[in-house]
Design a protein around this motif. Structure first.
Motif, PDB file in Angstrom:
ATOM      1  N   ASP A 104     -64.011  95.645  53.482  1.00 17.69           N
ATOM      2  CA  ASP A 104     -63.173  94.819  54.083  1.00 17.69           C
ATOM      3  C   ASP A 104     -62.558  93.683  53.031  1.00 17.69           C
ATOM      4  O   ASP A 104     -63.214  93.538  52.179  1.00 17.69           O
ATOM      5  N   ASP A 106     -61.900  90.640  53.601  1.00  8.33           N
ATOM      6  CA  ASP A 106     -62.073  89.275  53.648  1.00  8.33           C
ATOM      7  C   ASP A 106     -63.537  88.569  52.983  1.00  8.33           C
ATOM      8  O   ASP A 106     -63.685  87.350  53.032  1.00  8.33           O
ATOM      9  N   GLN A 108     -66.310  89.268  53.461  1.00  9.27           N
ATOM     10  CA  GLN A 108     -67.775  89.023  54.097  1.00  9.27           C
ATOM     11  C   GLN A 108     -68.735  89.891  53.613  1.00  9.27           C
ATOM     12  O   GLN A 108     -70.053  89.671  53.794  1.00  9.27           O
ATOM     13  N   ARG A 206     -74.561  89.490  55.265  1.00 11.50           N
ATOM     14  CA  ARG A 206     -73.018  89.267  55.546  1.00 11.50           C
ATOM     15  C   ARG A 206     -72.772  87.809  55.710  1.00 11.50           C
ATOM     16  O   ARG A 206     -73.480  87.114  56.136  1.00 11.50           O
ATOM     17  N   ARG A 209     -66.309  84.890  56.756  1.00 11.06           N
ATOM     18  CA  ARG A 209     -64.871  85.283  56.368  1.00 11.06           C
ATOM     19  C   ARG A 209     -64.512  84.128  55.279  1.00 11.06           C
ATOM     20  O   ARG A 209     -64.549  83.023  55.830  1.00 11.06           O
TER      21      ARG A 209
HETATM   22 MG    MG Z   1     -64.287  90.354  58.706  1.00 16.06          MG
END
Ligand code: MG
Ligand code: UDP
Length: 333
Positions: A104, A106, A108, A206, A209
């Motif tokens: 992704d 972002d 994360q 994780r 964001r």
């Molecule tokens: Mg995300």
């Protein structure tokens, strides 16, 4: 002969103008590190897939591609969703690289897990799943529902890697086999285990964001969860058959009971029991119809066989027009 694998990092982006300028340099640093440490070939690239963003995301991607030839971008003709964007990127990359990593945009997912992912590939694994080692950054609600969901999927016979989303390394060999999975209802994390080949997991924690907002509100999460179940398993239909048989048996006993009661002359006006039975059966029938309908709907969509993605622009097409340079990473035989 060059034996280092060419890596393409594939990053779907939908309305990410806030986070992209922050994370793009991080991706480039990581790529540089992977090249510098001798893991991957210098011809490796970062491919952004613009999923029909309505903000300046595509302009930002084009700007990045202009500045550094290691950044590439493709744009979908409209928003088609995260899973479709990933497939678009992977299919674009499949012939031009040896390995892809999807992640992704972002920030994360921990970029450092890529080192281990590539190492595992070099050890001989064709698929490496990025797995979250904890869910500390999730709300209690998301954590509990996610865990319950994986359990349900497992009990329905679907093979999914626990706590793995779409952060994964896949070799081009696997991608070529994956291309034969022609379904349009996509649930990638459940499809790759079906492709097979040697696979393993690497663990990472994780983060939050970095900027912007999540595109997965509860409704979209539920839709993805349903997609997962219905595209990986037809057990719910078997379950309905089971419930049907059970209810039919009970009804048969009920008929016997009422006949005997009638013969013995014990019949009394039983409004409450009648109402309960009617409601119960009505409920089960509607639920069963709904579940079967889900599958019929999916079959309908599959029968149409619409394209899973349509690419409207590529950053290198533009460049080619401007300075006649060739496309990135010539297509490999
Ligand atoms: Mg995300
Ligand atoms: N995304 C996409 N198309 C969409 C929705 C999301 O390509 O229709 C991308 C998004 O830009 C991000 C990734 O999918 O890179 C995951 O989305 P998000 O971070 O919003 O989901 P979350 O991490 O909250 O589950």
């Amino acid at each position: 002969m060059n034996t280092k694998p060419v890596l393409w990092i594939i990053i779907p982006c939908y309305n990410e103008q806030e986070v992209l300028p922050v994370t793009a340099p991080m991706f480039l640093d990581k790529l540089q590190f992977l090249v510098g440490s001798g893991r991957v070939d210098a011809g490796s690239r970062i491919l952004f897939v613009n999923d029909g963003s309505k903000d300046r995301t595509w302009e930002i991607i084009c700007g990045l591609a202009d500045k550094d030839s290691r950044f590439l971008g493709i744009s979908q003709s409209r928003n088609r969703g995260h899973q479709n964007a990933l497939v678009a990127g992977m299919m674009e990359a499949a012939d031009r690289c040896d390995i892809t990593i999807t992640i992704d945009c972002d920030g994360q997912d921990d970029l450092n897990a890529m080192d281990e992912m590539v190492d595992r590939y070099l050890d001989g694994c064709e698929i490496v799943y990025g797995v979250r080692s904890d869910r500390d950054t999730d709300t209690w609600f998301k954590r509990t529902t996610a865990q319950g969901y994986y359990k349900v999927l497992g009990s329905l016979g679907a093979e999914v890697v626990y706590n793995h989303a779409d952060y994964r390394l896949v070799s081009s060999r696997v991608l070529k086999e994956f291309a034969n999975f022609q379904e349009v209802n996509l649930y990638l994390r459940g499809m790759f285990p079906l492709v097979g080949f040697k696979s393993t997991s690497v663990y990472y924690s994780r983060k939050e964001r970095m900027a912007g907002e999540s595109h997965y509100p509860l409704t979209k999460m539920i839709a993805l969860a349903f997609d997962g179940i219905t595209s990986l398993s037809i057990k719910p239909i078997h379950l309905i058959t089971g419930i049907g048989i059970f209810v039919a048996l009970i009804s048969f006993l009920g008929v016997l009971w009422s006949l005997i009661a009638h013969i013995l002359g014990n019949t009394v006006a039983g409004w409450a029991s009648m109402t309960c039975i009617i409601c119960f059966l009505g409920g089960i029938q509607l639920l069963s119809l709904g579940v079967i309908g889900e599958y019929v709907g999916k079959t309908y969509m599959e029968a149409k066989h619409r394209p899973r993605f349509i690419i409207s622009d590529r950053t290198w097409d533009k460049k080619e027009e401007e300075d006649n340079s060739s496309a990135p990473g010539e297509i490999k035989e």
